[in-house]
Enzyme design. Sequence first.
Site, mmCIF file in Angstrom:
data_model
loop_
_atom_site.group_PDB
_atom_site.id
_atom_site.type_symbol
_atom_site.label_atom_id
_atom_site.label_comp_id
_atom_site.label_asym_id
_atom_site.label_seq_id
_atom_site.Cartn_x
_atom_site.Cartn_y
_atom_site.Cartn_z
ATOM 1 N N ILE A 33 0.873 -1.164 0.000
ATOM 2 C CA ILE A 33 0.000 0.000 0.000
ATOM 3 C C ILE A 33 0.914 1.218 0.000
ATOM 4 O O ILE A 33 1.917 1.251 0.727
ATOM 5 C CB ILE A 33 -0.910 0.022 1.246
ATOM 6 C CG1 ILE A 33 -1.820 -1.207 1.265
ATOM 7 C CG2 ILE A 33 -1.751 1.295 1.264
ATOM 8 C CD1 ILE A 33 -2.710 -1.282 2.494
ATOM 9 N N ASP A 34 0.593 2.212 -0.820
ATOM 10 C CA ASP A 34 1.428 3.409 -0.914
ATOM 11 C C ASP A 34 1.693 4.034 0.453
ATOM 12 O O ASP A 34 0.862 3.949 1.364
ATOM 13 C CB ASP A 34 0.765 4.460 -1.815
ATOM 14 C CG ASP A 34 0.847 4.104 -3.292
ATOM 15 O OD1 ASP A 34 1.608 3.180 -3.641
ATOM 16 O OD2 ASP A 34 0.147 4.761 -4.090
ATOM 17 N N PHE A 35 2.828 4.684 0.563
ATOM 18 C CA PHE A 35 3.273 5.333 1.801
ATOM 19 C C PHE A 35 2.183 6.209 2.427
ATOM 20 O O PHE A 35 1.910 6.112 3.625
ATOM 21 C CB PHE A 35 4.517 6.175 1.489
ATOM 22 C CG PHE A 35 5.053 6.955 2.660
ATOM 23 C CD1 PHE A 35 5.780 6.324 3.664
ATOM 24 C CD2 PHE A 35 4.853 8.325 2.752
ATOM 25 C CE1 PHE A 35 6.288 7.036 4.741
ATOM 26 C CE2 PHE A 35 5.356 9.050 3.826
ATOM 27 C CZ PHE A 35 6.076 8.407 4.822
ATOM 28 N N THR A 62 -1.036 6.205 1.785
ATOM 29 C CA THR A 62 -2.362 5.575 1.767
ATOM 30 C C THR A 62 -2.485 4.657 2.983
ATOM 31 O O THR A 62 -1.536 3.971 3.343
ATOM 32 C CB THR A 62 -2.567 4.756 0.476
ATOM 33 O OG1 THR A 62 -2.461 5.627 -0.653
ATOM 34 C CG2 THR A 62 -3.925 4.085 0.455
#
Length: 300
Positions: free
Chosen positions: A124-126, A128
């Site tokens: 999961i993106d930083f 997000t």
Amino acid sequence: MEEWNIGRKEEGRRLDAFLMERKGWSRSFFMKALRTKKIKVNGKKMEPSYRLMEGDAVRSFVLEIKKSRPVDILYEDENLLAVNKPAGLLSLDVTGRTEDTMLDRVNSFLAERGEKTAYPVHRIDFNTSGILLLAKNGRAGEILDRMIKERKIRKSYLCVVKGRPSPDKGRLENQLFKDAKKNRVYVAEHTVKGSKTAITDYRVVASRNGLSLVECHLLTGRTHQIRCQMAHAGHPLLGDDKYGSKEWNREKGERRQLLSSYKTTFDFGEEGGLLSYLSGKTIRLSRVPFVEKYFKGVEI
């Protein structure tokens, strides 16, 4: 590295008992360290039952375990761990330069329980937040990886966007291509060199004060898919400087995109093998902070 020089008081003690007491390690953790040659006596690997002798030099090359930070566990069994990753934290760091990641926190927590390490089967993106799945053994990891690739694990997201998408329910389908140097994704209406199809189904959950709470379901898994597709449609995510307006985000007091992977559903059946018991199960967040902030009272 830590080193202990054995004196008369420690002479005759077993190596395992000495280190487990000195470091507060569980037996399983000690055995893993010994097996991976991170424990040595006089430069050599010894058996757990080795009796220490005066003058022995015991060395540990185990990285010091820090007190684990709280981990929000959403679901756990012998094969799978689902946790809530906060925004502003890496899922993992393959470079080894970051000491604090979601993976570090989970494995520190598991080590304190004397359990084996787990590893994430996706990222999961930083900036997000949301549900991160980790496998607790190799077989489970293989199955989860295959089910994700076959799109049999459905991930649903919530985001806050500018304006109100029209219609209230629809599908975004574009060609996306990534500029690796800029770490930015661009949208094309037609196929271009290096582009990939991105498909997102969306539904407007609520709208207030010029903002909309939108649920997105990914039918493909492209980098920054929701962020760039919503921005291309004229509805950038609040807090997203890369694809939206930095000035508008600062006016609203947001520095991270308001995006959360809030629900995961296992859509596989018997093809899930070891994990078939998860078929039809849904894991979801009970609360998402930005929903409570901008859409208080709206049920998710």
